[in-house]
Structure formats: structure tokens, C-alpha cells
Design a protein around this motif. Structure first.
Motif, short mmCIF file in Angstrom:
data_model
loop_
_atom_site.label_atom_id
_atom_site.label_comp_id
_atom_site.label_asym_id
_atom_site.label_seq_id
_atom_site.Cartn_x
_atom_site.Cartn_y
_atom_site.Cartn_z
N UNK C 465 0.89 -1.02 -0.09
CA UNK C 465 0.07 0.13 -0.17
C UNK C 465 0.96 1.29 -0.32
N UNK C 466 2.38 1.53 -0.22
CA UNK C 466 3.44 2.53 -0.24
C UNK C 466 3.50 2.71 1.11
N UNK C 467 3.52 2.19 2.08
CA UNK C 467 4.17 2.82 3.13
C UNK C 467 6.00 2.19 3.49
N UNK C 468 6.53 2.38 3.70
CA UNK C 468 7.96 2.28 4.04
C UNK C 468 7.51 1.68 4.96
N UNK C 469 9.62 0.97 5.43
CA UNK C 469 9.81 0.15 6.47
C UNK C 469 8.98 1.11 8.14
N UNK C 470 9.33 2.18 8.00
CA UNK C 470 9.20 2.74 9.44
C UNK C 470 7.34 2.64 9.29
N UNK C 471 6.96 3.48 8.92
CA UNK C 471 5.95 3.97 8.50
C UNK C 471 5.32 1.55 9.16
N UNK C 472 5.30 0.99 8.19
CA UNK C 472 5.02 -0.20 8.55
C UNK C 472 5.28 -0.70 10.08
N UNK C 473 5.88 -0.55 9.86
CA UNK C 473 7.08 -0.68 11.61
C UNK C 473 5.39 -0.76 12.31
N UNK C 474 5.49 0.86 12.60
CA UNK C 474 5.35 2.12 12.98
C UNK C 474 3.58 1.75 13.97
N UNK C 475 3.37 1.71 12.51
CA UNK C 475 1.41 1.81 12.37
C UNK C 475 0.92 0.28 12.33
N UNK C 476 1.83 -0.47 11.75
CA UNK C 476 1.25 -1.97 11.23
C UNK C 476 1.88 -2.92 13.06
N UNK C 477 3.01 -3.42 13.20
CA UNK C 477 3.65 -4.45 14.06
C UNK C 477 4.05 -3.60 15.88
N UNK C 478 4.06 -2.50 15.80
CA UNK C 478 4.26 -2.12 16.87
C UNK C 478 2.50 -2.26 17.48
N UNK C 479 1.55 -1.80 16.49
CA UNK C 479 -0.37 -1.79 17.27
C UNK C 479 0.19 -2.85 17.62
N UNK C 480 0.30 -4.11 16.69
CA UNK C 480 -0.10 -5.86 16.36
C UNK C 480 0.24 -6.33 17.95
N UNK C 481 1.59 -5.58 18.74
CA UNK C 481 2.39 -6.63 19.90
C UNK C 481 2.04 -5.27 20.76
N UNK C 482 2.18 -4.55 20.39
CA UNK C 482 1.85 -4.05 22.27
C UNK C 482 0.70 -4.03 22.90
N UNK C 483 -0.10 -4.61 22.68
CA UNK C 483 -1.43 -4.81 24.23
C UNK C 483 -0.83 -5.79 23.75
N UNK C 484 -0.43 -8.03 23.27
CA UNK C 484 0.17 -8.79 24.03
C UNK C 484 1.37 -8.67 24.86
N UNK C 485 2.25 -7.70 24.10
CA UNK C 485 4.04 -6.90 25.50
C UNK C 485 2.45 -6.49 26.44
N UNK C 486 2.39 -5.40 27.09
CA UNK C 486 1.62 -5.12 27.59
C UNK C 486 1.01 -5.99 29.02
N UNK C 487 -0.05 -7.03 28.77
CA UNK C 487 -0.10 -8.10 29.29
C UNK C 487 1.30 -9.47 29.90
N UNK C 488 2.07 -8.78 28.90
CA UNK C 488 3.07 -9.80 29.19
C UNK C 488 4.52 -9.43 30.54
N UNK C 489 4.08 -7.78 30.10
CA UNK C 489 4.54 -7.35 31.69
C UNK C 489 3.54 -7.02 33.11
N UNK C 490 2.21 -6.63 32.73
CA UNK C 490 1.84 -7.04 33.92
C UNK C 490 1.65 -8.54 34.03
N UNK C 491 1.84 -9.26 33.55
CA UNK C 491 2.24 -10.76 34.30
C UNK C 491 3.41 -10.93 34.99
N UNK C 492 4.87 -10.41 34.85
CA UNK C 492 6.09 -10.02 35.03
C UNK C 492 6.20 -9.18 36.86
#
Ligand SMILES: Nc1ncnc2c1ncn2[C@@H]1O[C@H](COP(=O)(O)OP(=O)(O)O)[C@@H](O)[C@H]1O
Ligand SMILES: [Mg+2]
Lengths: 364, 346, 569
Positions: C465-492
């Protein structure tokens, strides 16, 4: 086993859906299936086909109504007492049992002797072409083979009736055509009264003795494929089986035996009677694409249009024609004739008067 | 392209992770001691140690950081930390603990000004420890239990062998509790240090024991509540239970019962030796021991000039109490405890 | 030689990551894994098998020669087996009811809610409540039933308390397994003439067997590692290894003995780890599902049986709730069992004397959570998205401290870091390191799970869709892993708030923890204060969970992993 009929009388089923709230999945369904016949429930997804089938199988209890298998009222009988063969859309094979054990499961439940069991399992596996697969496990075989195991497992217990819920929807197109004739062959040779569920009209037409068209929990029409095609009782059936054009019309005159309607610039006479029809009333008139003809020049009593699309499909050619801002589909089986018509050409459009239909029922 | 971006983020994270970790290592290793603070392991329960240290701070301005351990634990820690002592003073606890520590070489001798005034059993000959209080063992029983079973308060060691006490006695576990160690040496002494006979007795007593508790006073509340019928405790724990309103009876065996000196000692390699010595000076003098009565701590003061609280005096008036030879106890502690674990505990 | 070099080049060099940043990350992570996982563990081995410079079995033989210790070994195995069985049965019962008994939404929420309690509680909670309830003057045994001969100490009590504490793990495991069984498979068996009982016996149960085995092993390991419950409830007639090792070290100042005992504990613990990893996890049946069929009105239990099941589950849940109410009640009365006057004095103690412990705990848990989170993401990312030569070794080693009983880890740290070159006993760093490398493993697992869920085509779609690597990482990857990461942190964080078995060896005059204070207060018989501390922990943990759930609701996406699922394992 002597084949028996299936009779559904005034069946109702309502679900409490988490999102949609109360859903009338099945709403007053009546259906009679003669012995050894295969009837298809055909309808769009979510219209209540599976629910109906599951009630026949006993997985679901109707809120109202009765179900008869032959003479026996089975409405309150548990599923495991109904002696029904069921083929699930997803096959529902037992993943921890081998193919042999899957097929033998129902026989083991019946407690028949090991020799007899072995004989019958081998027989049925041969019938579906799976000899040699006995020791395999479900996840080791292909989708088509899984489908046949599911079928074998359902019919090995010699059920009084066979129910199939979209059994082919997980197969690819080619296998689908092949397997459906296999199923038909087995059903006829074993004389099993069957209900077959699908949302694919071609499949339904190919396999069934009769088809019951369902929509929104109701059966709209039951009949043979021809009956449904040529005498649909409602707009829904007409649209679901094959394609049909809908044209705006205004009633000019109504009589005991005919109605005169004006479609765009022309008046047509339809031989039918409708109660309470008054002049000036607006309505839709329907006609199938193959009953519309093109001509080079618009004759006196013809409509005029412009060809906006032409698709060559080999044995037939499909046109889309713009008639006074209305899109009309036209199918021609005359390739030579069709070659004369080009895109953006102005043409005459001829509606076969005796094929014009008016529906009082919408069907949805 | 994606990989470069991602991997540098990843590397950055790894870097932050290790930097924070390293920063912590650095931060933590520098002992951030303020000038007027000293650290202590207290064997006295927090309820008693805390007011004492607060009074000490009032008197001298020196703040005491402390953590409470059972005597075994405290000693174990001190030995484990021998190369890197975390505290300056071991405060309280039966003297057998301190004697055992001398053997391990964890203490620094120090004789406070009161040293000469103290009775012989309240000080180590070399000054490795000095006594701050005297704490005899007692029998403590639940009054309701005695009545229910129609018993008199136990007045002999043999009374405790009565089947009426079956599964109803609680006392401390010698692996963690100094009370238990004092108790075991008391029993040895009662049997004239004849170990066979003493262990024979303890094994018989075992049949009546409901639970061995981790700390010396562990059984007092269960006895107070009637969960247990009786137990052997230091008087200080027993009387505290009574003061809290539990209906318990304190009694002494006619054969005699041991008492233990509560001691204080300076650690070898202490980081604040001078402050530690000040605490020892204060604790071994009337300055601290006069507060026992105020805070309802039922120790018998070690310093001869401190009045024993009258009601406490009344309790111990006719009791047959003998001191335990701390040198003998210290030398044999580990062996005897091991033997107890092996023979009596299971 | 060149031949050798070629092999070397092919086998090793070509598998090294080309990217220097990745390579460096790998090296740094390995450094920490060696330092904080393998090095301490090796110390236990050395202490166990070395005597005056020689390899020997005599240390083990000597320890096992003591009746008490040998007894403790067998007791530990016995207890773990029994807890594994009873917890699995109870968990299966709950899971079956919850998945198959057509529970109303309200009831399933209620069950899920109460069942989660034991998973997030401080240690000793059940033990304290047991003593309050079943002691000689217990609320139930004495006040209700008038029994005063019941002995609350011993195998039966530990078994009961541990079953209540750990069966939620089985529940969570088995719920997933049962929910994963396609109900049409049961319908099918039913339609082939099977009775309900036969369907259960021949279909449901066999399909759940790998799940049952897994749950048994999880509970076995949990019980084997449990230190707090037996310490309070086992009594001296039923010694178990973790408490024996603890007493050996803290009571008898026998560090070698403690190390040997924890080595003996390590043997069954490690076997379970291996079994679970390499055997059970591979046995799950692939249920074949095409397009999901219609929702099924499940027939595996009649509505009457369903009601009975539900009733039993509610009773168990209510008794769990009762335990917590009791805990709270004990924290606000003067002296439970003797004086039921309402008072806040225990909380006064908590917030004066206990303030340091609270501050320390929160500080350590927060730092541990952050570091553990970063560590988890980095290692999780490396092991699931990169191929490099020591990848699977890294994955396994990073799980060791998490899988072993805390007692072993604590003792290993105590031995390893008490002497030069690395002398960090008495500091916060040793506790934090313990948490990071122990509970950070949950972070790794969450990250791996999330990354597996994220289809590479999602990222590709973003590129297309024309996004570059940084945008992809920021807009797609991070939001996708953030919630899970957050619950992981909570568990720790939650684990750091409630752990004791490892850190009991690591607290010091400078740094102490609430859980250790709870134990202190229990041994000092200040049960009211212990109860108040425990209540405080439960409250803090609840706040954290509410916070996480709020966050998850905001960011719900495919990366969101159910909190309870992570709590379970
Ligand atoms: N167990 C159920 N609970 C709630 N709603 C259901 C359930 N089963 C079916 N429905 C609803 O009933 C309607 C008919 O479903 P179904 O019979 O599966 O349709 P079809 O098989 O024709 O696609 C749908 O709206 C569906 O959502
Ligand atoms: Mg369907």
C-alpha cells in the motif's frame, strides 16, 4: 432397510444470539419427503438450512412442530436413537481414531460382531474407494478422502435417512462435481431418503429429486428444478434459481384473464390474474435473460437500447443493454446472430410477451 | 530495509537493557550509608526490637536499620556473609547462637563499660558477646484445655508425656529457633547430660507434639486459642500471650528448667563498628533495660542495677531455674541439633 | 584443514547473522544468559558433586542418608503426584462445566473471575485461610462443626491447599483444550448411536488426554516447586524438598546441604520440563475443521447434569471466595479466633513498619517489569524471527529459570553472587535479576506467541500500500504486538509482587519484599498483619489487572492475548 419418508410439520426454532438478539432461524417449516428421494434445502447463507437439518438429526430441539420419520414421531427422540446418517460440512472425523475406527464407530456402538463389523467396513470403504486407507489417520489424508470417510461413516450404519450439510463446500470445483454424482449414485443404489443442504443452485439442480428453496427461516417453494425455474412462485425464487430481469411497469388494464402493463414506451399483455389490481398501479415485471431478443432496428412494438457490455462465453453470449436508463441482461445462444451486435450499438429489444412474469410474493 | 530498521531498534533495546542493568550494579555496590546509621539483625521480634531502637535513636541520634530473623536464620546469614558483612550488630537471641558464632569466627570482641558489672553468665570471657537480658523457659498451657481434660498445670517434665496431651503440644523447631535449642539443652541438663536418656525422653514427647513451629513463640497463640493445649516457651513469649488476654497458665517443672542469656555481639568486619559499639554500650546498660517494663517486655534484666518488674518477679519466685553453660551448648549445638533432626523430628 | 574450514564456514559462519546489530544483540543476550542462568546453576552442580577438588557422589549420598531428607524427596514426589491428579480432575471438571454445560454468561464470568484469584494471590493466602478455618479453633472445624481434634498440619492440608491454589492452571489449560474440540465431532458420535457416557468416554476424553497430561505435568511442577504452602501447613511430619532446602540453609547454615537438596529437587523438575516440552506438546491432535459449522447446542450433558456440575463448581468457587473474605476479615479484627473487634491496627502496622517493604517491592517489581519486558521482547524476537546458530539453545536456556522451582534459583543466586567476582547479595540488583531472568520468560513466550500470530503478509500488505519500513513498523507491527506485550509486562509485575520461593534467599537488610514480610509476620504469629499485607497485595494486583484490561479493551487486536492464558502457564 426399507426407506421411509420424512415429514416436518410447522417447525419453529428461535435462537438467542449474542449480537443479533432473538433470531428466528426456522419459521414454520413444512416439508414432506417421499421415501428414497433426495431433497435439497437451498438458500442463502444463514437462512436456516443447517438448523432445519440439525433438528431432523436431533441435535437441536424444535420450539414448535413435529418431525416424523416414516410413521414414527421422533420430535422428542434423542439423536442417538434416530438411526440417522449425518455428514457434516467439516466432516467431524474423530481425529484420534484411524479411518477404519472412524467408520467402525457406529457399528461398535450397535454391538455387532467383529467379523460382521469388519466385513461391512471393508465393503463400505471399497464402495467409496478407500480400500487400503484403514490404518491412516484423518490428518494424513486429503480433503476429498476425508469427505468420503465422513460419507462412509454415515452410511455404514445403514441409516433410515441420510442428512448432508454442505458436504462439498470444502472441496475444489472439479472434485465437487465428481463427488456429487458419487453421492447421488450411492443414495440411489442404497435407497436412502436424504436431505441435502447447499447454497449452490447448480449443485442443488444436479443432485436433487426436488429442491426446497429457503429464505429467512421459511420454505418459499418446493419443486423440481424445472418447476422452480419456469414457474417460480416469487421474486426471490426467480432470482435465486437462474437470473431474471426486473422492469418497472404500470398497470393499464386488468381483466379476469390478463393484465395489460406498460413498460417504458410499450404495452404488454400478460396472461395471468391478480386480485385487487387497479389501473395506474406501479409494479415490477420480470423476464429471464434468454427470453429477451435483440434486433438490428427497433421495430414498431419494440423497446430501444444501447449495448453497454458484451461477454463471449462460447456456447452463449451475454449482453448488457441500457434501456431507458435501465440495465437489462440478455443471453443469446445463437453465436452467429450475436456476432452482428457490437458494443455501444443501438438495438431493438424484444421481450417475449408470454414469458413476462408478475409476482405477488416477494419471498423475503 | 525493514531489517535494518528493526534490528537497530532491537539493538537499542538490548543496549538500554544492559545499560540499566549495569547502572544498577554500579549503583548498588556503593554502600550508601549515611553517617549516623547502623545495620543490625534482630532476633527479637519486631514488636520489641523496634521500640528499643527508637529509644536508642532518641538517646543518641543514631538510626538502626534492622531486619528480624529467627536465631538460626540470623546466624546462617551472618556466616554466609562473612566475607561481606551486611550488618554491624547481632541483636538479641539466646546466647547459644552467639557461642556457635564464635566458633565460626564471625564476631569481633568488644567489652562495653558495663562488662565488669555483669554477672559471669551474662558475658563471654573474651568479650565476643555480652548479655542484655535473662530469659527462662516455662511451660504454658491453655486453661480451658486443662479444665476440659481435668489436668493440673504441668509441674514435671514427665507430666507432658501424659497421653492426654496427645497431638496437643506445640514447640519450636531446632533448625530455626533458638528457643528450641535452649529447650533441648535444658532437657539434656535435666538428664545430667546423658544424651541417650534425654533423646529417649524427647522421642516419647514427640508423640504428643502437634507441630514444631519455625520461631520460638510460634506456638503461643495456638495455645492461647486452644488450637494446642500446651507448649514450652521463653517466659517473655508466654507472658506476652497472657497480657494479650489469652487464658493461659504458666508453670515450671520441679526438675528444673533452663534459662538463656539474651546477648548482643559486634560483627567482625562491620562497616560501622563505632556505632555498633555505641548500641552495645547502650543495650547492656540500664539505659535500655529500664525500658523493658514500659514496653511490657517480660525479660529479666541482665544488669544488676535494673529492677525486675514486680509481677514478673512474682511469676518466677519459686521456680527452679538453672542457667545453661553457654560454652558447652555452643560447642555441641550443631551436633545436637543434627541429632535432634535425625532422631526426634520425623 | 581447508576441508575443515569449509565445513566450519558452511556450518557456522554462514549461519551467523550478517547484520552487526543483531549479532551484537545476540552476544549481549548470551552474556546475560550465561551470567544469570547458567553460571548460578553450575554453582549448584559444583557444590553437589565436588568435595575437596574431586568429583564425588558422597554429598548426595550423605544428604539422602538422612532419614528426613530421603523422606522429603519421596514426600515431594507423592505430593506433586497427588496435586497433579486432584488438580487436573478438578480443573477438568470446571473446564468441562464451563465449556460444555451451557452456562449463562453471568455464571461463566463468575467462575472465571473467582478461579483467577488463586493465580494472582500472594503466597500463604490459602495456608492462612486454612488455619483460620480448619485449625483447632478454626471457624469451620470448631465454631461450625464443633470438632477440636482435627489436625490441620500434614499431607491432607497441603494437598487441599495446593489443589485449590493450582487447579486454575489446569482449568485454563483444559478449557482451551476442550473448547478446541470441534463440538460437531461429539454430535457425530452421538448421531452414530452413542450414549452421552459413551461419547464422553470414547471421544471427549481421548481427545483431551494430551491436555490432561500437560495439565498434570504443569501441576506436578507447580506443587514440586511450592514452598510457601508446605512451610505453613506440612508440619514436621511431612517434610518436602523446597522447605527442607530452605531450612537447611537458613536454619542450619548448611549451604552445601541446601544446594544438594535443591539439586535433588532439580532432577524431577527438569524431567517434567523435558517431558512437557518434547513429548506432551507434540501429542495434541490436529482437529480437522473446514469452515466452522453452525454454532452447536451442545448435547454432551443433559441440562440436569449441567445444573449439578454448575452447582459443584459454584460451591468450590464460593469456598475460594470465602477464603479471601476470611483473609480480609482477619486483617480487620483484633485477633482472629479470640477477639473479633474491628480494628485498623494491622493496616497501621502495614503502612508504618511495612512501608519500606511496600516501597521496595513496588520499586523492584516495576524495574523488574520494565527490564523483563525489554528482555522478553528482544529474546522473543530473536528466537522467533531470526535464524542463527545458537537459536534453539537460547530459547531453551532462557526458559530454565522460569521452569525450575524458585528454591533452586534462589539458592543458586545466593551461592553464585555472594563472593567475588560478582558480589551482589544484599542489593536490589540480585532480586531484580532474579525476576528478570525468571519471569521475563513470560515476556518471551508472549512475544513469540504474538509474532507467530502476525501473518507476514500483513506487513507485506502494508508495503504494497506504499508504506515504507518505518511506517510499517510503527503503524502495523508495534500496534499489533503492543497489547500482548503489555499483558506480558503485567504478568511480570504480578509475579514479582507475589513471588517468594526464590527471593526469600535474596532479601537483605537493604531490600526486603512484602511476601517475605508476610512470612515474617506469620512466624511471629502476627497473623492479622500477615493478612493485612496479603490483602494489600491482592488489591495492588487487582488494580494492575484492571489497568491492563482497560488497556487491552482500548487496543484489542489480534495481538491481544488473554491475560488469564499467560497466568496459567
Ligand atoms: N446455536 C445458535 N445460537 C444462536 N444463533 C444460531 C445458532 N445456530 C444458528 N443460529 C442462527 O440461526 C440462523 C440460521 O443459521 P443456520 O441454520 O446455520 O443457517 P445456514 O445453515 O442456512 O447458513 C443464523 O442467523 C444463525 O446465526
Ligand atoms: Mg449451514
Amino acid at each position: 432397510m426399507e426407506a421411509i419418508g420424512i415429514h416436518l410439520n410447522n417447525i419453529h426454532k428461535t435462537f438467542l444470539h449474542r449480537v443479533k438478539g432473538e433470531v428466528k432461524a426456522v419459521n414454520n417449516v413444512n416439508l414432506n419427503i417421499e421415501h428414497a428421494k433426495l431433497v435439497t434445502l437451498l438458500g442463502p447463507s444463514g437462512c436456516g438450512k443447517t438448523t432445519t437439518l440439525r433438528m431432523v438429526a436431533g441435535f437441536e430441539q424444535p420450539d414448535k412442530g413435529t418431525i416424523f420419520l416414516g410413521e414414527e414421531n421422533v420430535t422428542n427422540l434423542l439423536a442417538n436413537k434416530r438411526n440417522i446418517g449425518f455428514v457434516f460440512q467439516n466432516y467431524a472425523l474423530f481425529p484420534h481414531l484411524s479411518i477404519y475406527e472412524n467408520v467402525a464407530y457406529g457399528l461398535k456402538v450397535q454391538g455387532i460382531s467383529p467379523q460382521e463389523e469388519k466385513k461391512r467396513v471393508n465393503e463400505i470403504l471399497a464402495m467409496v474407494g478407500l480400500t487400503g486407507y484403514e490404518a491412516q489417520f484423518p490428518h494424513q489424508i486429503s480433503g476429498g478422502e476425508q469427505q468420503r470417510v465422513a460419507l462412509a461413516r454415515a452410511i455404514v450404519i445403514r441409516p433410515k435417512v441420510l442428512l448432508l450439510d454442505e458436504p462439498l463446500s470444502n472441496l475444489d470445483a472439479k472434485l465437487r462435481v465428481h463427488t456429487r454424482s458419487e453421492i447421488r449414485r450411492l443414495q440411489q443404489s442404497l435407497n436412502m431418503t436424504s436431505i441435502y443442504v447447499t447454497h449452490d443452485q447448480e449443485e442443488a439442480m444436479a443432485i436433487s429429486d426436488r429442491i426446497a428453496i429457503m429464505n429467512k427461516g421459511k420454505i418459499i417453494q418446493v419443486g423440481s428444478a424445472e418447476e422452480l425455474y419456469f414457474q417460480p412462485n416469487s421474486e426471490f425464487v426467480a432470482k435465486f434459481i437462474g437470473r431474471i430481469n426486473s422492469l418497472p411497469a404500470e398497470v393499464q388494464e386488468a381483466d379476469d384473464s390478463f393484465i395489460l402493463v406498460k413498460i417504458f414506451s410499450h404495452t404488454y399483455k400478460i396472461s395471468t390474474t391478480l386480485d385487487g389490481i387497479k389501473p395506474q398501479q406501479k409494479m415490477n415485471v420480470f423476464i429471464r435473460p434468454e427470453f429477451v431478443q435483440l434486433s438490428k432496428q427497433a421495430e414498431e412494438n419494440e423497446l430501444k437500447g444501447i449495448i453497454t457490455e458484451k461477454v463471449f462465453l462460447g456456447e452463449k453470449v451475454e449482453f448488457t443493454v441500457d434501456v431507458y436508463g435501465h440495465t437489462l441482461n440478455i443471453t443469446s445462444y445463437n453465436a452467429v446472430e450475436s456476432a452482428k451486435y457490437l458494443l455501444n450499438q443501438e438495438v431493438g429489444v424484444c421481450l417475449a410477451e408470454k414469458e413476462l412474469k408478475i409476482f405477488t410474493e416477494k419471498g423475503d | 530495509m525493514l531489517n535494518v530498521k528493526k534490528s537497530s531498534v532491537l539493538f537499542l533495546m538490548t543496549l538500554i537493557f544492559s545499560l540499566v542493568l549495569v547502572w544498577f550494579v554500579g549503583e548498588m555496590n556503593i554502600p550508601g550509608q549515611a553517617a549516623e546509621e547502623l545495620n543490625a539483625y534482630s532476633i527479637w521480634p519486631e514488636n520489641w526490637a523496634r521500640p528499643m531502637f527508637e529509644e536508642f535513636e532518641k538517646a543518641t541520634g543514631i538510626h538502626v536499620n534492622f531486619i528480624r530473623f529467627s536465631s538460626g536464620e540470623a546466624l546462617a546469614r551472618i556466616i554466609a556473609e562473612k566475607n561481606n558483612p551486611q550488618v554491624d550488630v547481632l541483636f538479641g537471641g539466646p546466647v547459644e547462637t552467639h557461642s556457635a558464632g564464635i566458633k565460626e569466627g564471625v564476631f569481633e570482641p568488644y567489652k562495653p563499660p558495663t562488662y565488669d558489672v555483669l554477672e559471669g553468665r551474662f558475658k563471654d570471657a573474651n568479650g565476643y558477646w555480652v548479655g542484655i537480658a535473662d530469659d527462662p523457659l516455662v511451660f504454658m498451657s491453655n486453661a480451658g484445655f486443662l479444665k476440659e481434660k481435668n489436668l493440673n498445670p504441668p509441674s514435671s517434665w514427665y507430666d507432658l508425656l501424659d497421653p492426654a496431651y496427645k497431638d496437643m503440644i506445640q514447640m519450636a523447631d531446632a533448625r530455626t529457633s533458638g528457643t528450641a535449642v535452649t529447650r533441648i539443652f535444658t532437657i539434656l541438663q535435666v538428664f545430667d547430660r546423658d544424651e541417650d536418656k534425654a533423646f529417649e525422653y524427647m522421642k516419647k514427647l514427640r508423640a504428643n507434639v502437634q507441630a514444631y513451629t519455625k520461631s520460638g513463640g510460634g506456638g503461643t497463640i495456638p495455645v492461647g486459642l486452644g488450637q494446642a493445649g500446651a507448649g514450652i516457651f521463653f517466659i517473655v513469649d508466654a507472658l506476652k500471650t497472657q497480657q494479650e488476654g489469652y487464658d493461659v497458665v504458666v508453670s515450671f517443672p520441679k526438675e528444673g528448667i533452663g534459662t538463656s542469656t539474651e546477648a548482643i555481639a559486634l560483627l567482625k568486619g562491620a562497616k560501622n563498628p563505632e556505632l555498633g559499639k555505641k548500641l552495645i554500650d547502650w543495650a547492656s546498660s540500664p539505659a535500655m533495660q529500664n525500658f523493658f517494663a514500659k514496653y511490657k517486655i517480660n525479660f529479666i534484666p541482665a544488669h544488676p542495677d535494673v529492677e525486675i518488674e514486680p509481677s514478673l518477679a512474682e511469676v518466677v519466685k519459686n521456680a527452679n531455674i538453672f542457667p545453661i553453660d553457654s560454652v558447652w551448648a555452643g560447642e555441641n549445638r550443631k551436633r545436637i541439633v543434627d541429632e535432634w533432626v535425625e532422631k526426634v523430628l520425623p | 584443514m581447508p576441508a575443515f574450514f569449509n565445513v566450519f564456514k558452511k556450518k557456522v559462519l554462514t549461519k551467523l547473522p550478517k547484520d552487526p546489530a543483531i549479532l551484537l544483540s545476540i552476544i549481549v543476550i548470551w552474556f546475560f544468559l550465561l551470567l544469570f542462568i547458567l553460571f548460578p546453576l553450575s554453582k549448584i552442580f559444583i557444590l553437589t558433586f565436588e568435595k575437596s577438588g574431586h568429583f564425588t557422589f558422597s554429598n548426595i549420598l550423605e544428604i539422602l542418608g538422612k532419614r528426613n531428607h530421603l523422606q522429603a524427596f519421596w514426600n515431594s514426589l507423592l505430593l506433586a503426584t497427588l496435586v497433579g491428579l486432584s488438580g487436573t480432575i478438578l480443573g477438568f471438571f470446571f473446564a468441562f462445566t464451563s465449556v460444555r454445560a451451557n452456562l449463562s454468561k453471568g455464571w461463566s464470568k463468575f467462575l472465571d473471575g473467582t478461579i483467577i484469584l488463586p493465580l494472582i494471590s500472594p503466597p500463604f493466602t490459602t495456608a492462612i485461610a486454612m488455619i483460620f478455618s480448619f485449625g483447632r479453633r478454626g471457624l469451620i472445624t470448631y465454631n461450625l462443626l464443633g470438632i477440636n481434634t482435627f489436625n490441620v498440619y500434614g499431607l491432607h492440608s497441603v494437598l487441599f491447599a495446593e489443589t485449590i491454589t493450582f487447579f486454575p492452571i489446569a482449568y485454563l489449560t483444559l478449557k482451551g483444550v476442550l473448547a478446541g474440540i470441534d463440538p460437531t465431532v461429539e454430535d457425530m458420535a452421538f448421531s452414530l448411536g452413542s450414549s452421552r457416557g459413551r461419547v464422553f468416554r470414547t471421544i471427549t476424553l481421548p481427545l483431551a488426554i494430551p491436555g490432561l497430561a500437560n495439565s498434570f505435568l504443569l501441576l506436578f511442577a507447580a506443587s514440586l516447586a511450592d514452598f510457601a504452602t508446605p512451610l505453613i501447613l506440612a508440619g514436621s511430619r511431612f517434610p518436602v524438598l523446597p522447605t527442607e532446602a530452605f531450612l537447611q540453609i537458613t536454619g542450619l547454615f548448611d549451604i552445601r546441604g541446601g544446594a544438594v537438596l535443591s539439586f535433588i529437587l532439580l532432577v524431577p523438575a527438569f524431567s517434567v520440563f523435558v517431558l512437557q516440552r518434547y513429548w506432551v506438546s507434540r501429542k495434541y491432535y490436529v482437529t480437522i475443521t473446514g469452515k466452522a459449522g453452525a454454532q452447536t447446542q451442545i448435547k454432551s450433558v443433559t441440562s440436569r447434569t449441567g445444573k449439578i456440575f454448575l452447582t459443584v463448581c459454584i460451591l468450590v468457587s464460593v469456598s475460594i471466595l470465602y477464603f479471601y473474605i476470611l483473609l480480609f476479615y482477619a486483617s480487620i479484627v483484633k485477633a482472629f479466633g479470640a477477639n473479633y473487634q474491628i480494628t485498623l491496627k494491622h493496616y497501621t502496622v502495614v503502612f508504618t513498619e511495612g512501608l519500606k517493604a511496600i516501597k521496595d517491592t513496588l520499586f523492584i517489581a516495576t524495574i523488574g517489569m520494565l527490564l523483563g519486558g525489554v528482555y522478553g521482547v528482544v529474546v522473543g524476537y530473536l528466537v522467533s524471527k531470526k535464524t542463527f546458530i545458537s537459536r534453539s539453545a537460547m530459547e531453551i536456556i532462557s526458559m530454565i529459570n522460569y521452569s525450575l522451582p524458585g528454591t533452586i534459583v534462589g539458592i543458586a543466586y545466593l551461592i553464585a553472587f555472594n563472593n567475588p567476582p560478582i558480589m551482589i547479595t544484599g542489593t536490589a540488583i540480585i532480586i531484580i535479576a532474579c525476576y528478570v531472568f525468571r519471569y521475563g520468560a513470560t515476556g518471551i513466550r508472549t512475544t513469540v506467541a504474538i509474532l507467530q500470530q502476525i501473518d507476514p503478509s500483513i506487513e507485506e500488505a502494508s508495503f504494497s500500500l506504499g508504506a515504507n519500513a518505518t511506517t510499517t513498523f510503527k503503524r502495523i507491527t508495534i500496534p499489533l504486538i503492543l497489547p500482548g506485550l503489555f499483558s506480558g509486562l503485567g504478568i511480570v509485575f504480578i509475579r514479582s509482587m507475589t513471588a517468594i520461593s526464590a527471593t526469600i534467599f535474596l532479601v537483605s537488610i537493604n531490600w526486603t519484599l512484602i511476601t517475605v514480610r508476610i512470612l515474617d509476620k506469620m512466624t511471629e504469629l502476627e497473623l492479622g498483619v500477615a493478612a493485612a499485607f496479603s490483602t494489600l497485595v491482592v488489591v495492588i494486583v487487582f488494580i494492575v489487572i484492571i489497568f491492563i484490561n482497560l488497556f487491552l479493551r482500548l487496543f484489542r487486536g489480534p495481538g491481544a492475548i488473554d491475560m488469564s492464558n499467560i497466568l496459567g502457564g
